[in-house]
Design a protein around this motif. Structure first.
Motif, PDB file in Angstrom:
ATOM      1  N   ASN A  33      46.594  33.898  44.481  1.00 43.56           N
ATOM      2  CA  ASN A  33      45.489  33.708  43.556  1.00 43.56           C
ATOM      3  C   ASN A  33      44.475  34.834  43.687  1.00 43.56           C
ATOM      4  N   GLY A  34      44.248  35.316  44.910  1.00 40.26           N
ATOM      5  CA  GLY A  34      43.337  36.427  45.112  1.00 40.26           C
ATOM      6  C   GLY A  34      43.801  37.675  44.391  1.00 40.26           C
ATOM      7  N   MET A  35      45.106  37.896  44.388  1.00 45.25           N
ATOM      8  CA  MET A  35      45.644  39.055  43.679  1.00 45.25           C
ATOM      9  C   MET A  35      45.465  38.909  42.176  1.00 45.25           C
ATOM     10  N   ILE A  36      45.587  37.702  41.685  1.00 48.11           N
ATOM     11  CA  ILE A  36      45.374  37.487  40.254  1.00 48.11           C
ATOM     12  C   ILE A  36      43.931  37.819  39.900  1.00 48.11           C
ATOM     13  N   SER A  37      42.975  37.395  40.723  1.00 49.49           N
ATOM     14  CA  SER A  37      41.578  37.701  40.435  1.00 49.49           C
ATOM     15  C   SER A  37      41.303  39.196  40.541  1.00 49.49           C
ATOM     16  N   MET A  38      42.005  39.897  41.432  1.00 42.79           N
ATOM     17  CA  MET A  38      41.847  41.346  41.531  1.00 42.79           C
ATOM     18  C   MET A  38      42.398  42.033  40.283  1.00 42.79           C
ATOM     19  N   VAL A  39      43.575  41.616  39.847  1.00 47.12           N
ATOM     20  CA  VAL A  39      44.185  42.208  38.648  1.00 47.12           C
ATOM     21  C   VAL A  39      43.303  41.946  37.432  1.00 47.12           C
ATOM     22  N   LEU A  40      42.817  40.720  37.294  1.00 49.90           N
ATOM     23  CA  LEU A  40      41.928  40.401  36.173  1.00 49.90           C
ATOM     24  C   LEU A  40      40.634  41.204  36.262  1.00 49.90           C
ATOM     25  N   GLY A  41      40.122  41.380  37.471  1.00 51.14           N
ATOM     26  CA  GLY A  41      38.916  42.180  37.653  1.00 51.14           C
ATOM     27  C   GLY A  41      39.123  43.630  37.264  1.00 51.14           C
ATOM     28  N   ILE A  42      40.261  44.191  37.638  1.00 50.80           N
ATOM     29  CA  ILE A  42      40.569  45.576  37.275  1.00 50.80           C
ATOM     30  C   ILE A  42      40.733  45.707  35.767  1.00 50.80           C
ATOM     31  N   LEU A  43      41.445  44.764  35.162  1.00 51.38           N
ATOM     32  CA  LEU A  43      41.600  44.795  33.705  1.00 51.38           C
ATOM     33  C   LEU A  43      40.249  44.666  32.999  1.00 51.38           C
ATOM     34  N   PHE A  44      39.395  43.808  33.531  1.00 49.92           N
ATOM     35  CA  PHE A  44      38.067  43.645  32.938  1.00 49.92           C
ATOM     36  C   PHE A  44      37.262  44.938  33.052  1.00 49.92           C
ATOM     37  N   LEU A  45      37.328  45.609  34.206  1.00 45.74           N
ATOM     38  CA  LEU A  45      36.570  46.850  34.373  1.00 45.74           C
ATOM     39  C   LEU A  45      37.112  47.959  33.475  1.00 45.74           C
ATOM     40  N   ILE A  46      38.417  47.980  33.249  1.00 45.18           N
ATOM     41  CA  ILE A  46      38.983  48.936  32.279  1.00 45.18           C
ATOM     42  C   ILE A  46      38.436  48.641  30.885  1.00 45.18           C
TER      43      ILE A  46
END
Length: 151
Positions: free
Chosen positions: A27-40
C-alpha cells in the motif's frame, strides 16, 4: 481435534501480520506511485499555466490558491482548534494533500530524523512546499522554453 482449534485460534495473529505487511509495503508503494503521478500532473499544471498568465508571481498565486487556502485551514484546525472540523471543510482540507503525502512522509522522515516526535501538520506543510515548488518548476520550464524559442 484440539490442535486444529488451536490453529484457528492462532490464525488472527498470522492474518494480522500479513495484513500489516501488505499495508506497510504494498500500500505504501501505491501511495508513492500516486504521489509521483500527482507531482507530474502538478508540474504540467504549472507548465501549462504560462499560457494563461505570463506573470510568474500571479500564476503561482492563482494556480496555488486552493493550496494556500487548504494549508491555512489545516493549520487553523491543527494548531488553534486542536482537532479537525466534522464537516466538509475539515474533510476536504485533509483530502487535498492526500496525493503527495506518501512522498512527503518519506521527506519528513529524513528531515525529522533526529527529532523525537513530530506533528501531522508538518507533513502538510511539506506537501504545501512541495506542491508550490513543483508548480514553480513547471512554470519556469515553460518560461525557459519560450525564451529559448524566441532566440
Amino acid at each position: 481435534m484440539n490442535f486444529k482449534l488451536l490453529l484457528f485460534a492462532f490464525s488472527p495473529y498470522v492474518i494480522g501480520y500479513m495484513v500489516n505487511y501488505v499495508l506497510m509495503n504494498w500500500n505504501g508503494m501505491i501511495s508513492m506511485v500516486l504521489g509521483i503521478l500527482f507531482l507530474i500532473y502538478w508540474y504540467y499544471v504549472g507548465y501549462k499555466s504560462y499560457d494563461y498568465v505570463q506573470n510568474k508571481m500571479k500564476s503561482i498565486l492563482i494556480g496555488n490558491s486552493f493550496v494556500i487556502i487548504n494549508i491555512i485551514l489545516i493549520l487553523v484546525q491543527e494548531i488553534i482548534l486542536k482537532e479537525y472540523m466534522l464537516n466538509i471543510m475539515g474533510l476536504s482540507s485533509q483530502m487535498f494533500y492526500l496525493a503527495p503525502i506518501g512522498i512527503t512522509t518519506i521527506l519528513g522522515r529524513i528531515i525529522f530524523f533526529f527529532t523525537s516526535s513530530y506533528k501531522g501538520w508538518y507533513f502538510h506543510i511539506l506537501s504545501f512546499i512541495l506542491m508550490i515548488t513543483v508548480y514553480y518548476a513547471g512554470y519556469s520550464a515553460k518560461l525557459k522554453s519560450k525564451r529559448n524559442y524566441k532566440m
